[in-house]
Scaffold this motif. Sequence first.
Motif, PDB file in Angstrom:
ATOM      1  N   GLU A 148       0.829  -1.207   0.000  1.00  9.65           N
ATOM      2  CA  GLU A 148       0.000   0.000   0.000  1.00  9.65           C
ATOM      3  C   GLU A 148       0.864   1.258   0.000  1.00  9.65           C
ATOM      4  O   GLU A 148       1.956   1.292   0.580  1.00  9.65           O
ATOM      5  CB  GLU A 148      -0.955  -0.033   1.194  1.00  9.65           C
ATOM      6  CG  GLU A 148      -1.992  -1.144   1.037  1.00  9.65           C
ATOM      7  CD  GLU A 148      -2.913  -1.305   2.230  1.00  9.65           C
ATOM      8  OE1 GLU A 148      -3.968  -1.954   2.078  1.00  9.65           O
ATOM      9  OE2 GLU A 148      -2.581  -0.803   3.325  1.00  9.65           O
ATOM     10  N   LEU A 149       0.351   2.298  -0.661  1.00 11.58           N
ATOM     11  CA  LEU A 149       1.125   3.507  -0.924  1.00 11.58           C
ATOM     12  C   LEU A 149       0.367   4.746  -0.473  1.00 11.58           C
ATOM     13  O   LEU A 149      -0.853   4.840  -0.648  1.00 11.58           O
ATOM     14  CB  LEU A 149       1.414   3.625  -2.424  1.00 11.58           C
ATOM     15  CG  LEU A 149       2.100   2.441  -3.100  1.00 11.58           C
ATOM     16  CD1 LEU A 149       2.042   2.584  -4.617  1.00 11.58           C
ATOM     17  CD2 LEU A 149       3.543   2.336  -2.621  1.00 11.58           C
ATOM     18  N   ALA A 150       1.086   5.723   0.056  1.00  9.27           N
ATOM     19  CA  ALA A 150       0.461   6.979   0.464  1.00  9.27           C
ATOM     20  C   ALA A 150      -0.137   7.712  -0.729  1.00  9.27           C
ATOM     21  O   ALA A 150      -1.159   8.395  -0.608  1.00  9.27           O
ATOM     22  CB  ALA A 150       1.484   7.866   1.179  1.00  9.27           C
ATOM     23  N   ASP A 151       0.502   7.588  -1.889  1.00 15.82           N
ATOM     24  CA  ASP A 151       0.018   8.201  -3.136  1.00 15.82           C
ATOM     25  C   ASP A 151      -0.150   7.077  -4.154  1.00 15.82           C
ATOM     26  O   ASP A 151       0.663   6.922  -5.062  1.00 15.82           O
ATOM     27  CB  ASP A 151       1.026   9.250  -3.614  1.00 15.82           C
ATOM     28  CG  ASP A 151       0.590   9.981  -4.881  1.00 15.82           C
ATOM     29  OD1 ASP A 151      -0.595   9.860  -5.274  1.00 15.82           O
ATOM     30  OD2 ASP A 151       1.433  10.665  -5.487  1.00 15.82           O
ATOM     31  N   MET A 158      -4.118  12.729   1.952  1.00 10.50           N
ATOM     32  CA  MET A 158      -3.981  14.119   1.510  1.00 10.50           C
ATOM     33  C   MET A 158      -5.218  14.973   1.768  1.00 10.50           C
ATOM     34  O   MET A 158      -5.138  16.196   1.682  1.00 10.50           O
ATOM     35  CB  MET A 158      -3.674  14.146   0.002  1.00 10.50           C
ATOM     36  CG  MET A 158      -2.524  13.247  -0.413  1.00 10.50           C
ATOM     37  SD  MET A 158      -2.552  12.873  -2.179  1.00 10.50           S
ATOM     38  CE  MET A 158      -1.571  11.384  -2.231  1.00 10.50           C
ATOM     39  N   VAL A 159      -6.376  14.332   2.027  1.00  5.99           N
ATOM     40  CA  VAL A 159      -7.603  15.104   2.199  1.00  5.99           C
ATOM     41  C   VAL A 159      -7.999  15.167   3.663  1.00  5.99           C
ATOM     42  O   VAL A 159      -7.624  14.321   4.465  1.00  5.99           O
ATOM     43  CB  VAL A 159      -8.768  14.505   1.376  1.00  5.99           C
ATOM     44  CG1 VAL A 159      -8.446  14.506  -0.099  1.00  5.99           C
ATOM     45  CG2 VAL A 159      -9.116  13.099   1.867  1.00  5.99           C
ATOM     46  N   GLY A 183       1.498   3.692  -8.766  1.00  3.93           N
ATOM     47  CA  GLY A 183       2.690   4.466  -9.058  1.00  3.93           C
ATOM     48  C   GLY A 183       2.514   5.567 -10.072  1.00  3.93           C
ATOM     49  O   GLY A 183       3.382   6.425 -10.206  1.00  3.93           O
ATOM     50  N   GLY A 184       1.404   5.562 -10.816  1.00  2.00           N
ATOM     51  CA  GLY A 184       1.140   6.687 -11.699  1.00  2.00           C
ATOM     52  C   GLY A 184       1.176   6.409 -13.176  1.00  2.00           C
ATOM     53  O   GLY A 184       1.166   7.346 -13.980  1.00  2.00           O
TER      54      GLY A 184
END
Length: 364
Positions: A86-89, A130-131, A327-328
Amino acid sequence: MSARVSVFPVRPAAEAEGASLRNVDALVERGLVAAEARAPLDAVARRYAVSLTPAVAALIDPSDPADPMARQFVPDAAELVTAPEELADPIGDAAHSPVEGVVHRYPDRALLKLVHACPVYCRFCFRREMVGPGGDALTGEKLDAAFAYLAARKEIWEVVMTGGDPLILSARRVREITARLAGLDHVKVTRWHTRVPMVQPERITADYARALLVPGKASYLAVHANHPREFTPAARAALARLADAGHVLISQSVLLKGVNADVATLSALMRAFVENRVKPYYLHHPDLAPGTGHFRLSLAEGQALVKSLRGHLSGLCQPTYILDIPGGAGKIPVGPAFLSGCETPGSGGVAEDRDGRLHAYPPA
Protein backbone atom coordinates in the motif's frame (compact mmCIF):
# COMPACT_ATOMS: atom_id res chain seq x y z
CA MET A 1 -20.85 -13.36 -1.44
CA SER A 2 -24.54 -12.89 -0.75
CA ALA A 3 -26.49 -10.04 -2.27
CA ARG A 4 -27.12 -6.94 -0.17
CA VAL A 5 -29.86 -5.08 -1.97
CA SER A 6 -32.65 -5.23 0.61
CA VAL A 7 -34.22 -1.84 1.17
CA PHE A 8 -33.47 -0.15 4.50
CA PRO A 9 -36.16 2.41 5.24
CA VAL A 10 -34.87 5.96 4.72
CA ARG A 11 -35.64 8.16 7.69
CA PRO A 12 -37.92 11.15 7.11
CA ALA A 13 -36.21 14.35 6.02
CA ALA A 14 -36.69 15.95 9.43
CA GLU A 15 -34.68 13.15 11.05
CA ALA A 16 -31.90 13.54 8.48
CA GLU A 17 -31.30 17.17 9.37
CA GLY A 18 -28.64 18.49 11.74
CA ALA A 19 -24.88 18.69 11.84
CA SER A 20 -22.47 16.29 10.21
CA LEU A 21 -20.88 13.65 12.46
CA ARG A 22 -17.19 14.49 12.52
CA ASN A 23 -15.67 12.38 15.31
CA VAL A 24 -16.06 9.06 17.07
CA ASP A 25 -17.92 10.59 20.01
CA ALA A 26 -20.62 11.82 17.63
CA LEU A 27 -20.86 8.36 16.07
CA VAL A 28 -21.22 6.74 19.50
CA GLU A 29 -23.86 9.27 20.54
CA ARG A 30 -25.81 8.57 17.33
CA GLY A 31 -25.63 4.83 17.98
CA LEU A 32 -23.56 4.09 14.88
CA VAL A 33 -20.55 2.87 16.89
CA ALA A 34 -20.51 0.82 20.09
CA ALA A 35 -19.02 2.66 23.08
CA GLU A 36 -16.53 -0.16 23.68
CA ALA A 37 -15.11 0.32 20.17
CA ARG A 38 -14.15 3.93 20.82
CA ALA A 39 -10.43 3.44 21.59
CA PRO A 40 -9.27 1.85 18.31
CA LEU A 41 -11.57 4.07 16.27
CA ASP A 42 -10.15 7.17 17.95
CA ALA A 43 -6.76 6.01 16.66
CA VAL A 44 -8.22 5.72 13.16
CA ALA A 45 -9.76 9.19 13.41
CA ARG A 46 -6.45 10.71 14.46
CA ARG A 47 -4.93 9.48 11.20
CA TYR A 48 -7.81 9.75 8.70
CA ALA A 49 -10.61 12.31 8.53
CA VAL A 50 -14.13 11.36 9.61
CA SER A 51 -17.36 12.99 8.43
CA LEU A 52 -20.86 11.68 7.79
CA THR A 53 -23.54 14.04 6.56
CA PRO A 54 -27.04 13.72 8.00
CA ALA A 55 -28.21 12.23 4.69
CA VAL A 56 -25.61 9.45 4.96
CA ALA A 57 -26.16 8.81 8.68
CA ALA A 58 -29.88 8.36 8.00
CA LEU A 59 -29.11 5.51 5.58
CA ILE A 60 -27.13 3.39 8.05
CA ASP A 61 -28.82 0.47 9.77
CA PRO A 62 -27.08 0.33 13.18
CA SER A 63 -28.60 -3.09 13.88
CA ASP A 64 -26.70 -4.64 10.95
CA PRO A 65 -23.00 -5.27 11.72
CA ALA A 66 -22.35 -5.70 7.98
CA ASP A 67 -24.32 -2.67 6.82
CA PRO A 68 -22.88 -1.59 3.42
CA MET A 69 -23.42 2.10 4.09
CA ALA A 70 -21.65 1.94 7.45
CA ARG A 71 -18.80 0.07 5.79
CA GLN A 72 -18.29 2.95 3.37
CA PHE A 73 -18.33 5.80 5.89
CA VAL A 74 -17.90 4.62 9.51
CA PRO A 75 -14.26 4.16 10.58
CA ASP A 76 -13.03 0.62 11.13
CA ALA A 77 -10.09 -0.61 13.20
CA ALA A 78 -8.91 -2.50 10.10
CA GLU A 79 -7.79 0.86 8.72
CA LEU A 80 -4.86 0.76 11.14
CA VAL A 81 -3.38 -2.21 9.23
CA THR A 82 -1.15 -1.09 6.37
CA ALA A 83 0.01 -3.78 3.95
CA PRO A 84 3.53 -3.60 2.45
CA GLU A 85 2.18 -2.95 -1.06
CA GLU A 86 0.00 0.00 0.00
CA LEU A 87 1.13 3.51 -0.92
CA ALA A 88 0.46 6.98 0.46
CA ASP A 89 0.02 8.20 -3.14
CA PRO A 90 -1.25 5.00 -4.77
CA ILE A 91 -1.95 6.40 -8.24
CA GLY A 92 1.11 8.66 -8.41
CA ASP A 93 -0.53 12.09 -8.49
CA ALA A 94 2.61 13.78 -7.19
CA ALA A 95 4.75 12.46 -10.02
CA HIS A 96 2.48 14.17 -12.56
CA SER A 97 1.86 17.47 -10.73
CA PRO A 98 3.82 20.22 -12.52
CA VAL A 99 2.31 22.95 -10.34
CA GLU A 100 0.31 22.75 -7.13
CA GLY A 101 -3.30 21.79 -7.81
CA VAL A 102 -2.75 20.37 -11.31
CA VAL A 103 -2.22 16.73 -12.25
CA HIS A 104 -1.31 16.31 -15.92
CA ARG A 105 -0.94 12.58 -16.53
CA TYR A 106 -2.51 12.31 -20.00
CA PRO A 107 -1.70 14.68 -22.90
CA ASP A 108 -5.22 15.95 -23.61
CA ARG A 109 -6.63 16.34 -20.09
CA ALA A 110 -5.64 17.59 -16.68
CA LEU A 111 -7.03 17.49 -13.17
CA LEU A 112 -7.62 20.71 -11.28
CA LYS A 113 -7.68 19.90 -7.54
CA LEU A 114 -9.60 22.84 -6.15
CA VAL A 115 -10.09 21.69 -2.54
CA HIS A 116 -8.75 19.09 -0.13
CA ALA A 117 -11.92 18.61 1.92
CA CYS A 118 -15.11 16.60 1.39
CA PRO A 119 -18.58 16.52 2.96
CA VAL A 120 -17.97 12.81 3.74
CA TYR A 121 -14.76 10.80 3.96
CA CYS A 122 -14.89 7.40 2.30
CA ARG A 123 -12.99 4.79 4.27
CA PHE A 124 -11.41 3.47 1.03
CA CYS A 125 -10.36 6.88 -0.38
CA PHE A 126 -7.23 6.73 -2.56
CA ARG A 127 -6.32 10.29 -1.49
CA ARG A 128 -6.95 9.65 2.21
CA GLU A 129 -3.42 10.72 3.17
CA MET A 130 -3.98 14.12 1.51
CA VAL A 131 -7.60 15.10 2.20
CA GLY A 132 -9.24 16.37 5.36
CA PRO A 133 -10.81 19.41 6.97
CA GLY A 134 -7.44 21.10 7.48
CA GLY A 135 -6.53 21.14 3.79
CA ASP A 136 -6.21 24.45 1.98
CA ALA A 137 -8.36 25.35 -1.01
CA LEU A 138 -6.57 26.31 -4.20
CA THR A 139 -6.82 30.11 -4.12
CA GLY A 140 -4.87 33.28 -4.83
CA GLU A 141 -1.44 32.89 -6.39
CA LYS A 142 -1.68 29.10 -6.36
CA LEU A 143 -4.90 29.18 -8.37
CA ASP A 144 -3.36 31.76 -10.74
CA ALA A 145 -0.35 29.48 -11.29
CA ALA A 146 -2.61 26.50 -11.97
CA PHE A 147 -4.62 28.42 -14.56
CA ALA A 148 -1.43 29.79 -16.13
CA TYR A 149 -0.28 26.21 -16.63
CA LEU A 150 -3.63 25.19 -18.17
CA ALA A 151 -3.59 28.26 -20.44
CA ALA A 152 -0.07 27.54 -21.71
CA ARG A 153 -0.74 23.90 -22.64
CA LYS A 154 -2.83 24.07 -25.80
CA GLU A 155 -3.02 20.28 -25.96
CA ILE A 156 -5.31 20.24 -22.91
CA TRP A 157 -8.79 19.57 -24.33
CA GLU A 158 -10.51 18.63 -21.04
CA VAL A 159 -10.20 19.91 -17.47
CA VAL A 160 -11.46 17.72 -14.61
CA MET A 161 -12.34 19.49 -11.35
CA THR A 162 -11.64 17.29 -8.36
CA GLY A 163 -10.23 17.37 -4.87
CA GLY A 164 -11.44 16.59 -2.22
CA ASP A 165 -14.91 17.33 -3.50
CA PRO A 166 -15.15 20.55 -5.51
CA LEU A 167 -18.91 20.82 -4.96
CA ILE A 168 -18.32 21.93 -1.38
CA LEU A 169 -17.43 25.32 -2.91
CA SER A 170 -20.01 28.09 -2.80
CA ALA A 171 -21.93 29.02 -5.94
CA ARG A 172 -19.96 32.27 -6.02
CA ARG A 173 -16.61 30.47 -6.00
CA VAL A 174 -17.86 27.97 -8.60
CA ARG A 175 -18.83 30.83 -10.90
CA GLU A 176 -15.36 32.35 -10.51
CA ILE A 177 -13.83 29.04 -11.59
CA THR A 178 -16.22 28.53 -14.52
CA ALA A 179 -15.58 32.07 -15.76
CA ARG A 180 -11.84 31.37 -15.86
CA LEU A 181 -12.37 28.05 -17.59
CA ALA A 182 -14.55 29.75 -20.20
CA GLY A 183 -11.55 31.89 -21.12
CA LEU A 184 -9.43 28.87 -22.11
CA ASP A 185 -10.31 28.59 -25.81
CA HIS A 186 -8.47 25.30 -26.34
CA VAL A 187 -10.41 23.58 -23.53
CA LYS A 188 -13.62 22.16 -24.99
CA VAL A 189 -14.84 19.87 -22.19
CA THR A 190 -15.13 20.37 -18.43
CA ARG A 191 -15.91 17.69 -15.89
CA TRP A 192 -16.73 17.82 -12.16
CA HIS A 193 -16.11 14.77 -9.93
CA THR A 194 -18.33 14.62 -6.85
CA ARG A 195 -20.29 12.67 -4.24
CA VAL A 196 -22.35 15.69 -3.19
CA PRO A 197 -25.57 14.84 -5.10
CA MET A 198 -25.72 11.53 -3.20
CA VAL A 199 -24.44 12.51 0.26
CA GLN A 200 -25.53 16.16 0.55
CA PRO A 201 -28.25 16.52 -2.08
CA GLU A 202 -29.72 19.67 -0.58
CA ARG A 203 -26.68 21.59 -1.90
CA ILE A 204 -27.73 20.92 -5.50
CA THR A 205 -30.25 23.66 -6.06
CA ALA A 206 -31.28 24.65 -9.57
CA ASP A 207 -29.09 27.76 -9.22
CA TYR A 208 -26.08 25.72 -8.12
CA ALA A 209 -26.57 23.28 -11.00
CA ARG A 210 -26.48 26.19 -13.46
CA ALA A 211 -23.41 27.67 -11.75
CA LEU A 212 -21.45 24.52 -12.59
CA LEU A 213 -21.95 25.04 -16.34
CA VAL A 214 -19.01 26.55 -18.20
CA PRO A 215 -20.14 28.86 -21.01
CA GLY A 216 -19.15 27.50 -24.41
CA LYS A 217 -17.95 24.13 -23.10
CA ALA A 218 -19.49 20.68 -22.97
CA SER A 219 -20.22 20.00 -19.31
CA TYR A 220 -19.87 16.55 -17.78
CA LEU A 221 -20.38 15.62 -14.14
CA ALA A 222 -19.14 12.32 -12.70
CA VAL A 223 -21.31 11.11 -9.82
CA HIS A 224 -19.74 8.78 -7.27
CA ALA A 225 -22.06 6.16 -5.75
CA ASN A 226 -21.39 2.59 -4.68
CA HIS A 227 -24.68 1.14 -3.46
CA PRO A 228 -28.28 1.41 -4.70
CA ARG A 229 -29.40 2.57 -1.26
CA GLU A 230 -27.67 5.89 -1.96
CA PHE A 231 -30.39 6.74 -4.50
CA THR A 232 -32.77 8.36 -2.04
CA PRO A 233 -35.63 10.57 -3.26
CA ALA A 234 -33.51 13.63 -2.40
CA ALA A 235 -30.50 12.28 -4.33
CA ARG A 236 -32.68 11.45 -7.34
CA ALA A 237 -34.07 14.99 -7.30
CA ALA A 238 -30.54 16.44 -7.16
CA LEU A 239 -29.48 14.34 -10.15
CA ALA A 240 -32.56 15.50 -12.06
CA ARG A 241 -31.68 19.15 -11.40
CA LEU A 242 -28.17 18.59 -12.74
CA ALA A 243 -29.40 16.77 -15.84
CA ASP A 244 -32.11 19.36 -16.47
CA ALA A 245 -29.51 22.14 -16.22
CA GLY A 246 -27.60 20.61 -19.14
CA HIS A 247 -24.89 18.46 -17.57
CA VAL A 248 -24.08 15.07 -19.06
CA LEU A 249 -24.00 12.74 -16.05
CA ILE A 250 -21.63 9.78 -15.86
CA SER A 251 -20.87 7.44 -12.97
CA GLN A 252 -17.87 6.52 -10.88
CA SER A 253 -18.02 3.55 -8.52
CA VAL A 254 -15.48 1.46 -6.64
CA LEU A 255 -15.82 -2.32 -6.44
CA LEU A 256 -15.81 -2.90 -2.68
CA LYS A 257 -15.91 -6.11 -0.71
CA GLY A 258 -18.89 -6.03 1.65
CA VAL A 259 -20.55 -3.15 -0.21
CA ASN A 260 -21.27 -4.02 -3.83
CA ALA A 261 -19.15 -7.06 -4.74
CA ASP A 262 -22.04 -9.27 -5.81
CA VAL A 263 -24.08 -9.51 -9.00
CA ALA A 264 -27.41 -8.41 -7.53
CA THR A 265 -26.03 -5.25 -5.92
CA LEU A 266 -23.93 -4.26 -8.92
CA SER A 267 -26.90 -4.78 -11.23
CA ALA A 268 -29.19 -2.70 -9.02
CA LEU A 269 -26.56 0.03 -8.75
CA MET A 270 -26.01 0.32 -12.50
CA ARG A 271 -29.74 0.28 -13.20
CA ALA A 272 -30.25 3.03 -10.61
CA PHE A 273 -27.68 5.17 -12.41
CA VAL A 274 -29.36 4.69 -15.79
CA GLU A 275 -32.85 5.30 -14.38
CA ASN A 276 -31.56 8.68 -13.17
CA ARG A 277 -29.93 9.69 -16.48
CA VAL A 278 -26.42 8.80 -15.31
CA LYS A 279 -24.41 6.74 -17.81
CA PRO A 280 -22.29 4.08 -16.09
CA TYR A 281 -18.68 4.99 -16.80
CA TYR A 282 -15.96 3.57 -14.53
CA LEU A 283 -16.06 0.76 -11.99
CA HIS A 284 -12.72 1.09 -10.23
CA HIS A 285 -10.74 -1.76 -8.75
CA PRO A 286 -9.80 -0.48 -5.26
CA ASP A 287 -6.51 1.40 -5.17
CA LEU A 288 -3.63 0.40 -2.90
CA ALA A 289 -4.32 3.14 -0.34
CA PRO A 290 -3.07 2.56 3.21
CA GLY A 291 -5.43 0.68 5.50
CA THR A 292 -7.89 -0.36 2.79
CA GLY A 293 -7.03 -4.03 2.32
CA HIS A 294 -10.33 -5.15 3.87
CA PHE A 295 -12.16 -3.64 0.88
CA ARG A 296 -10.14 -5.29 -1.87
CA LEU A 297 -11.01 -8.42 -3.79
CA SER A 298 -8.86 -10.07 -6.45
CA LEU A 299 -8.86 -8.89 -10.05
CA ALA A 300 -10.13 -12.34 -11.07
CA GLU A 301 -13.11 -11.97 -8.73
CA GLY A 302 -13.80 -8.52 -10.12
CA GLN A 303 -13.60 -9.74 -13.70
CA ALA A 304 -16.04 -12.55 -12.96
CA LEU A 305 -18.54 -10.10 -11.46
CA VAL A 306 -18.30 -7.70 -14.39
CA LYS A 307 -18.55 -10.59 -16.84
CA SER A 308 -21.80 -11.66 -15.22
CA LEU A 309 -23.36 -8.29 -16.11
CA ARG A 310 -22.74 -8.65 -19.84
CA GLY A 311 -25.76 -9.95 -21.71
CA HIS A 312 -27.95 -10.02 -18.62
CA LEU A 313 -28.08 -6.27 -18.14
CA SER A 314 -28.80 -3.57 -20.71
CA GLY A 315 -25.82 -2.25 -22.63
CA LEU A 316 -26.60 1.14 -21.10
CA CYS A 317 -25.81 -0.35 -17.69
CA GLN A 318 -22.31 -1.67 -18.47
CA PRO A 319 -19.43 0.14 -16.72
CA THR A 320 -15.79 -0.20 -17.73
CA TYR A 321 -13.84 -2.11 -15.08
CA ILE A 322 -10.70 -0.05 -14.46
CA LEU A 323 -7.37 -0.55 -12.73
CA ASP A 324 -5.28 2.52 -11.92
CA ILE A 325 -1.75 1.13 -12.19
CA PRO A 326 0.05 1.78 -8.88
CA GLY A 327 2.69 4.47 -9.06
CA GLY A 328 1.14 6.69 -11.70
CA ALA A 329 1.26 4.83 -15.03
CA GLY A 330 -2.44 5.51 -15.57
CA LYS A 331 -5.74 3.68 -15.94
CA ILE A 332 -6.26 0.53 -17.97
CA PRO A 333 -9.44 -1.47 -18.63
CA VAL A 334 -9.22 -4.90 -16.99
CA GLY A 335 -12.62 -6.24 -17.90
CA PRO A 336 -13.09 -9.89 -18.88
CA ALA A 337 -12.37 -11.15 -22.39
CA PHE A 338 -15.11 -12.77 -24.46
CA LEU A 339 -12.91 -13.56 -27.49
CA SER A 340 -9.85 -15.79 -27.56
CA GLY A 341 -7.59 -17.43 -30.13
CA CYS A 342 -7.36 -14.33 -32.33
CA GLU A 343 -3.92 -13.12 -31.30
CA THR A 344 -2.29 -13.94 -34.66
CA PRO A 345 -3.14 -11.62 -37.61
CA GLY A 346 -5.49 -13.37 -40.02
CA SER A 347 -6.61 -15.96 -37.51
CA GLY A 348 -10.17 -16.47 -36.41
CA GLY A 349 -11.24 -16.79 -32.84
CA VAL A 350 -13.52 -18.34 -30.27
CA ALA A 351 -16.35 -16.16 -28.99
CA GLU A 352 -18.01 -16.81 -25.64
CA ASP A 353 -21.66 -15.81 -25.34
CA ARG A 354 -23.49 -14.60 -22.23
CA ASP A 355 -24.29 -18.16 -21.14
CA GLY A 356 -20.70 -19.37 -21.47
CA ARG A 357 -21.21 -21.24 -24.76
CA LEU A 358 -18.32 -21.10 -27.24
CA HIS A 359 -18.67 -20.20 -30.93
CA ALA A 360 -16.04 -20.36 -33.65
CA TYR A 361 -15.46 -17.16 -35.60
CA PRO A 362 -13.86 -17.54 -39.07
CA PRO A 363 -10.49 -16.02 -40.01
CA ALA A 364 -10.42 -12.91 -42.20
